[in-house]
Design an enzyme around this catalytic site. Structure first.
Site, short mmCIF file in Angstrom:
data_model
loop_
_atom_site.label_atom_id
_atom_site.label_comp_id
_atom_site.label_asym_id
_atom_site.label_seq_id
_atom_site.Cartn_x
_atom_site.Cartn_y
_atom_site.Cartn_z
N TYR A 46 -17.54 -2.22 44.92
CA TYR A 46 -18.97 -2.47 45.12
C TYR A 46 -19.60 -3.23 43.96
CZ TYR A 46 -18.70 0.90 48.98
OH TYR A 46 -18.37 1.55 50.14
N LYS A 61 -4.58 4.40 46.48
CA LYS A 61 -3.71 3.64 47.38
C LYS A 61 -2.65 2.98 46.49
CE LYS A 61 -2.68 1.90 51.43
NZ LYS A 61 -1.96 2.72 52.41
N ASP A 97 -5.21 6.79 53.02
CA ASP A 97 -5.08 6.78 54.49
C ASP A 97 -4.61 8.13 55.02
OD1 ASP A 97 -2.83 6.09 53.07
OD2 ASP A 97 -2.14 4.53 54.41
N ASP A 147 -16.85 6.96 49.28
CA ASP A 147 -17.95 6.70 50.21
C ASP A 147 -17.50 7.07 51.62
OD1 ASP A 147 -20.28 5.83 51.30
OD2 ASP A 147 -20.00 3.70 50.84
N ASP A 165 -18.40 10.89 53.66
CA ASP A 165 -19.14 10.84 54.93
C ASP A 165 -18.33 11.49 56.04
OD1 ASP A 165 -21.32 9.51 53.88
OD2 ASP A 165 -21.47 8.17 55.62
#
Ligand code: NAD
Length: 356
Positions: free
Chosen positions: A141, A189, A221, A245, A249
């Site tokens: 970001y 990852k 994942d 993020d 959620d």
């Protein structure tokens, strides 16, 4: 010494739920004999209407000289036509940046009495209690270079972390794990991304200072699946910005209602506390808003900024007790409503204060 709290209630249901959280804090401080020095300032749409900007200088100055900031929510349809950088949400982003918090704490928990609100099966969510620690100021970001080159039809962002950025957020996560069930799951990852290899190596290095905390690594994942199939296996989950993020959620479904979830952003100049929900313009002014997310956010203020952990636990117990006794706000009263007593925002706040 007085605890200096800045309250920025904001828009929509923000002022409605914040009022209840503040009333709980007043009660806690009165009983503890410690004084609460509380200031209120405008942020968001109300500040645009009154001061012409979503984050007035006066609010920013007050935030920077407070011990903590408690925010309600910002935004509303009446400001949607404004350019993005002048909208209510821009005020909140500016405030977050100025306060500099880099660790976003977001719990995802199951309360037995609410488990039927979750789309997950009761035996899967029951007893789940996860604390996400998401790095908030680095990664994809914020990394440069970033660009959408319309001429060539290419776009790119950069996922970049320094060792120091990882160490500081990892330490916060390990410290929190120590106060909980002493398990930390670090998400990355590392099978594909170099930045994740740095993340994994650095978290492993920090773990040497915390031999009493069990560290495991998970790829993002598979973690997305594991959180849904076996949420009880996780205690503290440490992630970089983008992965956190998405996963936090996703995990909100464990609790089953947006109105229940608190959050804290710590590690910067001043900690910022906010329920995760928005200003809910669809129910604003109707007494329907669930104040429990804001009240649980007040508990986080006590735990992470005021050094009053016992009082934070007392608030959390009062919330559980109210639910056990069948009290609900409208958003939680699904199913057979004859089993519940449905309360307004203010009546639920009052109930929590009675049970405290
Ligand atoms: P929202 O969280 O405001 O509402 C989503 C749904 O959840 C709505 O149906 C709402 O009624 C319900 N809901 C939310 N909080 C509730 C509560 N405490 N009690 C009962 N029901 C609750 O999200 P949205 O509708 O996408 O956004 C509305 C506005 O809020 C937008 O302007 C958005 O930009 C803003 N927003 C602000 C923040 C923030 O201030 N941190 C966060 C998210 C959205």
């Amino acid at each position: 010494m007085a605890f200096r709290l800045l309250v920025t209630a904001g828009d929509g249901i923000g002022p409605e739920v914040t009022r209840e959280a503040v009333a709980v804090l007043h009660q806690v401080f009165e009983r503890s004999g410690r004084s609460l020095d509380l200031q209120e300032k405008r942020i968001g749409g109300i500040a645009i209407d009154t001061d012409g900007t979503p984050l007035p200088q006066e609010t920013l100055d007050a935030a920077l000289s407070a011990d903590a900031v408690l925010l309600g929510a910002v935004g509303g349809t009446q400001w949607n036509a404004l350019p993005p950088n002048t909208r209510p949400e821009a005020g909140l982003l500016q405030l977050r940046a100025a306060l500099g918090g880099f660790a976003n704490l977001r719990p995802a928990f199951s309360i037995a009495e609410l488990a039927s609100n979750s789309p997950l099966k009761l035996d899967v969510v029951s007893g789940a209690d996860i604390l996400f620690v998401r790095e908030l100021l680095g990664g994809l970001y914020f990394g440069a270079p970033r660009e959408w080159n319309r001429a060539t039809g290419e776009a790119w962002n950069t996922m970049r972390y320094t060792r120091e950025e990882i160490v500081r957020v990892a330490r916060i996560a390990f410290d929190l794990a120590r106060k909980r069930r002493r398990k930390l799951t670090s998400v990355d990852k590392a099978n594909v991304l170099e930045v994740s290899q740095l993340w994994r190596a650095t978290v492993t290095e920090v773990a040497a200072d915390y031999p009493d905390v069990t560290l495991e690594h998970q790829l993002v994942d598979s973690m997305a699946m594991l959180i849904m199939t076996s949420p009880r296996n996780y205690d503290v989950v440490l992630t970089e910005n983008l992965f956190g993020d998405i996963l936090s959620d996703e995990s909100a479904v464990i609790t089953g209602s947006l109105g229940m979830l608190p959050s804290a952003t710590i590690g910067g100049k001043v900690n910022l506390y906010e329920p995760i929900h928005g200003s809910a313009p669809d129910i604003a002014g109707k007494g329907l808003a669930n104040p429990l997310g804001a009240i649980l956010t007040a508990a986080l203020v006590l735990r992470h900024s005021a050094g009053m952990d016992a009082e934070a636990v007392a608030i959390e117990s009062a919330v559980r007790k109210a639910l056990e006794q069948g009290f609900r706000t409208a958003d939680l009263a699904r199913g057979n409503t004859t089993d519940f007593t449905v309360l307004s925002t203010t009546a639920m706040g009052q109930k929590i204060r009675e049970l405290l």
